[in-house]
Design a protein around this motif. Structure first.
Motif, PDB file in Angstrom:
ATOM      1  N   GLN A  32      28.801  25.530  40.211  1.00 28.58           N
ATOM      2  CA  GLN A  32      28.927  26.641  41.234  1.00 28.58           C
ATOM      3  C   GLN A  32      29.848  27.698  40.629  1.00 28.58           C
ATOM      4  OE1 GLN A  32      28.820  24.486  44.951  1.00 28.58           O
ATOM      5  NE2 GLN A  32      26.904  25.765  45.483  1.00 28.58           N
ATOM      6  N   CYS A  33      29.768  28.972  41.145  1.00 27.52           N
ATOM      7  CA  CYS A  33      30.743  29.913  41.025  1.00 27.52           C
ATOM      8  C   CYS A  33      31.071  30.694  42.289  1.00 27.52           C
ATOM      9  CB  CYS A  33      30.289  31.041  40.022  1.00 27.52           C
ATOM     10  SG  CYS A  33      28.995  32.046  40.424  1.00 27.52           S
ATOM     11  N   PHE A  34      32.463  31.101  42.295  1.00 34.93           N
ATOM     12  CA  PHE A  34      32.505  32.123  43.456  1.00 34.93           C
ATOM     13  C   PHE A  34      33.314  33.323  42.851  1.00 34.93           C
ATOM     14  CE2 PHE A  34      35.762  28.733  42.584  1.00 34.93           C
ATOM     15  CZ  PHE A  34      37.126  29.574  42.508  1.00 34.93           C
ATOM     16  N   GLY A  35      33.652  34.191  43.684  1.00 31.27           N
ATOM     17  CA  GLY A  35      34.400  35.369  43.609  1.00 31.27           C
ATOM     18  C   GLY A  35      33.290  36.686  43.393  1.00 31.27           C
ATOM     19  N   GLU A  36      32.091  36.455  43.560  1.00 29.09           N
ATOM     20  CA  GLU A  36      31.165  37.501  43.552  1.00 29.09           C
ATOM     21  C   GLU A  36      31.238  38.678  44.076  1.00 29.09           C
ATOM     22  OE1 GLU A  36      30.709  34.308  44.905  1.00 29.09           O
ATOM     23  OE2 GLU A  36      28.764  33.575  44.429  1.00 29.09           O
ATOM     24  N   ILE A  37      31.552  38.730  45.206  1.00 28.96           N
ATOM     25  CA  ILE A  37      31.696  39.956  46.161  1.00 28.96           C
ATOM     26  C   ILE A  37      32.847  40.949  45.195  1.00 28.96           C
ATOM     27  CG2 ILE A  37      32.252  41.093  48.101  1.00 28.96           C
ATOM     28  CD1 ILE A  37      29.758  39.492  48.092  1.00 28.96           C
ATOM     29  N   SER A  38      34.027  40.473  45.056  1.00 24.28           N
ATOM     30  CA  SER A  38      34.776  41.102  44.336  1.00 24.28           C
ATOM     31  C   SER A  38      34.571  41.527  42.911  1.00 24.28           C
ATOM     32  CB  SER A  38      36.290  40.308  44.369  1.00 24.28           C
ATOM     33  OG  SER A  38      36.753  39.849  45.636  1.00 24.28           O
ATOM     34  N   PHE A  39      33.784  40.647  42.400  1.00 22.08           N
ATOM     35  CA  PHE A  39      33.335  40.884  41.153  1.00 22.08           C
ATOM     36  C   PHE A  39      32.429  42.130  41.011  1.00 22.08           C
ATOM     37  CE2 PHE A  39      29.929  40.432  37.866  1.00 22.08           C
ATOM     38  CZ  PHE A  39      30.634  40.494  36.437  1.00 22.08           C
ATOM     39  N   LEU A  40      31.434  42.228  41.937  1.00 21.93           N
ATOM     40  CA  LEU A  40      30.390  43.382  42.084  1.00 21.93           C
ATOM     41  C   LEU A  40      30.953  44.488  42.702  1.00 21.93           C
ATOM     42  CD1 LEU A  40      27.327  41.054  43.492  1.00 21.93           C
ATOM     43  CD2 LEU A  40      27.702  42.121  41.333  1.00 21.93           C
ATOM     44  N   LEU A  41      31.768  44.333  43.811  1.00 23.28           N
ATOM     45  CA  LEU A  41      32.464  45.586  44.281  1.00 23.28           C
ATOM     46  C   LEU A  41      33.495  46.206  43.954  1.00 23.28           C
ATOM     47  CD1 LEU A  41      31.145  44.850  48.163  1.00 23.28           C
ATOM     48  CD2 LEU A  41      29.897  45.768  46.135  1.00 23.28           C
ATOM     49  N   GLY A  42      34.124  45.302  43.277  1.00 28.67           N
ATOM     50  CA  GLY A  42      35.591  45.705  42.714  1.00 28.67           C
ATOM     51  C   GLY A  42      36.669  45.825  43.827  1.00 28.67           C
ATOM     52  N   SER A  43      36.395  44.877  44.863  1.00 29.19           N
ATOM     53  CA  SER A  43      37.103  44.930  46.150  1.00 29.19           C
ATOM     54  C   SER A  43      37.916  43.881  46.090  1.00 29.19           C
ATOM     55  CB  SER A  43      36.404  45.211  47.275  1.00 29.19           C
ATOM     56  OG  SER A  43      35.581  43.830  47.213  1.00 29.19           O
ATOM     57  N   VAL A  75      42.286  31.283  44.447  1.00 30.35           N
ATOM     58  CA  VAL A  75      42.440  32.885  44.941  1.00 30.35           C
ATOM     59  C   VAL A  75      42.817  32.942  46.294  1.00 30.35           C
ATOM     60  CG1 VAL A  75      40.893  33.560  43.124  1.00 30.35           C
ATOM     61  CG2 VAL A  75      40.103  33.288  45.360  1.00 30.35           C
ATOM     62  N   ALA A  76      43.487  33.975  46.664  1.00 28.76           N
ATOM     63  CA  ALA A  76      43.834  34.276  48.110  1.00 28.76           C
ATOM     64  C   ALA A  76      43.121  35.565  48.485  1.00 28.76           C
ATOM     65  CB  ALA A  76      45.563  34.827  48.131  1.00 28.76           C
ATOM     66  N   GLN A  77      43.030  35.353  50.064  1.00 26.69           N
ATOM     67  CA  GLN A  77      42.261  36.533  50.746  1.00 26.69           C
ATOM     68  C   GLN A  77      43.236  37.770  50.549  1.00 26.69           C
ATOM     69  OE1 GLN A  77      41.045  35.409  54.587  1.00 26.69           O
ATOM     70  NE2 GLN A  77      40.495  37.395  55.395  1.00 26.69           N
ATOM     71  N   THR A  78      42.251  38.588  50.577  1.00 27.05           N
ATOM     72  CA  THR A  78      42.874  40.312  50.091  1.00 27.05           C
ATOM     73  C   THR A  78      43.542  40.543  48.925  1.00 27.05           C
ATOM     74  OG1 THR A  78      45.134  39.607  50.934  1.00 27.05           O
ATOM     75  CG2 THR A  78      43.564  40.199  52.772  1.00 27.05           C
ATOM     76  N   GLU A  79      43.699  39.482  47.998  1.00 27.37           N
ATOM     77  CA  GLU A  79      44.251  39.483  46.403  1.00 27.37           C
ATOM     78  C   GLU A  79      43.385  40.500  45.979  1.00 27.37           C
ATOM     79  OE1 GLU A  79      44.870  36.783  42.606  1.00 27.37           O
ATOM     80  OE2 GLU A  79      44.486  35.792  44.798  1.00 27.37           O
ATOM     81  N   GLN A  80      43.979  41.305  45.121  1.00 23.89           N
ATOM     82  CA  GLN A  80      43.329  42.174  44.218  1.00 23.89           C
ATOM     83  C   GLN A  80      43.087  41.664  43.006  1.00 23.89           C
ATOM     84  OE1 GLN A  80      42.070  45.203  45.264  1.00 23.89           O
ATOM     85  NE2 GLN A  80      42.930  45.603  47.038  1.00 23.89           N
ATOM     86  N   ASP A  81      41.669  41.125  42.733  1.00 25.17           N
ATOM     87  CA  ASP A  81      41.385  40.343  41.453  1.00 25.17           C
ATOM     88  C   ASP A  81      39.711  40.415  41.374  1.00 25.17           C
ATOM     89  OD1 ASP A  81      41.139  39.242  39.203  1.00 25.17           O
ATOM     90  OD2 ASP A  81      41.674  37.176  40.049  1.00 25.17           O
TER      91      ASP A  81
END
Length: 429
Positions: A363-374, A330-336
């Motif tokens: 482990q997992c990653f992507g939590e912030i985008s997942f929670l905030l839709g950001s 995944v890339a920083q600022t990517e919409q996903d």
């Protein structure tokens, strides 16, 4: 010289630099290309009016098809549909710029030596159903669903390609050329009736039959005979060709291939739900590859509280992905808004080229985008060769409630561990 042959000698079309030819169709050449303005790799489909016909009327028919494709497909933004970016004219060529799929089409798996497992075949068609449902809800009928129009990416993506025959509710039928591929077409399409949602579902039923039986339900070298068979004759039950197919799956296929549109599934999601039920009911006897994946999940702390059935359900709504060392995930600022669970190998996170830390198996990653839709707050790359399970929040919503609760509990535990580790790094600093 034919203009379609001249396409082999051009380096640019519009602003796009053509890198290599990746496909040739009846009226088009497809290139892997680069958009020099933003550095994006994409596919460019280039067509020539002069290669279609000499008379103006036929050329206009081709133009209608081209711009209908651009109008219809350009409005469809979905993970199971190839995205259209641009359409343009460069006399005497017309082109469409679209998402580049690094992989192959489903036809590759219509040969015995490359045959998919029953579970993988079902999973593929379920994902196509989700893409079709999205298009159908927006008034778009594909009209030409077939195995060569279903793309399989090297990272596990499954996408519908070529909405070039798409029919928009707002477009008069008289503006559309008759189109489709006869062996995949529904009876009403062969009668030149207006294609509907059920026409696409019939064609998808043919695809499912084909990848399970290694043959289409109807085939003949004579087109008239083929049309008669599709409209009047009953297909051979798939269990007579492939005895391993469960009765529940045979019933799903039979319904998709009903002669009358109103006897088929009312929508693509209904088709998908019945296929999901087949996977759930089939269990281990249906999906040996699914069992192997469950074995890989069991030792992970993230899935410690899940039963085999719950893990099976999660695998069915997720995407199993593989990455090579150094490859960006995944890339920083990517919409996903998806998040990832690391099944094997390791990953590394960076923000503005500053290393944030490493993550490993379980482990997992992507939590912030997942929670905030950001948008993504960091770039994550594979530190070693790794396998990941990608989960989308919208698909999680279709899981049983108890499974959802367990999933979010594991997710919260992992997030808490990340926050504690971040606090410790701040103290150490």
């Amino acid at each position: 010289m034919s203009p379609i042959r001249d396409l082999l000698d051009i380096d640019y079309v519009g602003r796009y630099k053509l890198i290599e030819q990746v496909g040739v169709g009846g009226f088009a050449v497809v290139y892997r290309a680069v958009d020099p303005y933003i550095g994006r790799e994409l596919a460019v489909k280039v067509s020539s009016l002069e290669d279609v016909a000499d008379d103006r009327s036929s050329q206009q028919s081709f133009l209608r098809k081209l711009f209908i494709e651009a109008e219809a497909a350009g409005k469809l933004l979905h993970p199971n549909i190839v995205t259209i970016f641009d359409v343009g004219i460069q006399e005497p060529y017309y082109y469409i710029a679209m998402e580049f799929m690094n992989g192959r089409n489903l036809k590759y798996h219509c040969h015995p030596e490359q045959k998919l497992s029953t579970a993988d075949a079902i999973d593929t068609v379920i994902k196509v159903c989700h893409g079709l449902d999205y298009a159908h809800q927006r008034g778009v009928v594909h009209r030409d669903i077939k195995s060569t129009n279903i793309m399989l990416g090297n990272k596990g993506e499954i996408k519908i390609a070529d909405f070039g025959l798409a029919y928009m509710d707002a477009v008069e039928e008289s503006k559309l050329p008759f189109a489709g591929t006869p062996s995949y077409m529904a009876p009403e399409q062969l009668r030149r009736e207006t294609p509907t949602v059920q026409s696409d579902l019939y064609s998808l039923g043919v695809v499912l039959y084909e990848i399970l039986a290694m043959q289409k339900p109807f085939f003949s070298k004579k087109e008239k005979d083929l049309e008669h068979m599709i409209q009047e004759e009953e297909h051979v039950p798939i269990q007579k060709i492939n005895a391993e197919i469960p009765e529940s799956l045979s019933r799903v296929i039979d319904r998709a291939l009903e002669k009358k549109p109103h006897d088929r599934y009312p929508d693509a999601l209904s088709f998908a739900r019945d296929l999901e039920a087949v996977l759930k009911d089939g269990g281990k006897t249906l999906a040996p590859d699914l069992v192997e994946k469950i074995k890989m999940l069991k030792p992970l702390s993230f899935f410690a509280d899940f039963s085999d059935e719950e893990m099976s359900n999660i695998l069915q709504i997720g995407t199993w992905m593989k990455y090579s060392a150094g490859e960006m995930i995944v890339a920083q600022t990517e919409q996903d808004v998806s998040f990832f669970v690391i099944i094997s190998g390791g990953c590394e996170a960076q923000k503005e080229r500053k290393r944030l830390g490493q993550m490993g198996r379980g482990q997992c990653f992507g939590e912030i985008s997942f929670l905030l839709g950001s948008e993504r707050t960091a770039t994550v790359s594979a530190r070693t060769e790794c396998q990941l399970l990608k989960l989308n929040p919208k698909k999680i919503d279709i899981l049983p409630l108890e499974t959802q609760v367990k999933l979010y509990r594991s997710f919260a535990k992992n997030l808490a561990q990340h926050l504690l580790a971040a606090d410790q790094r701040a103290v150490d600093y």
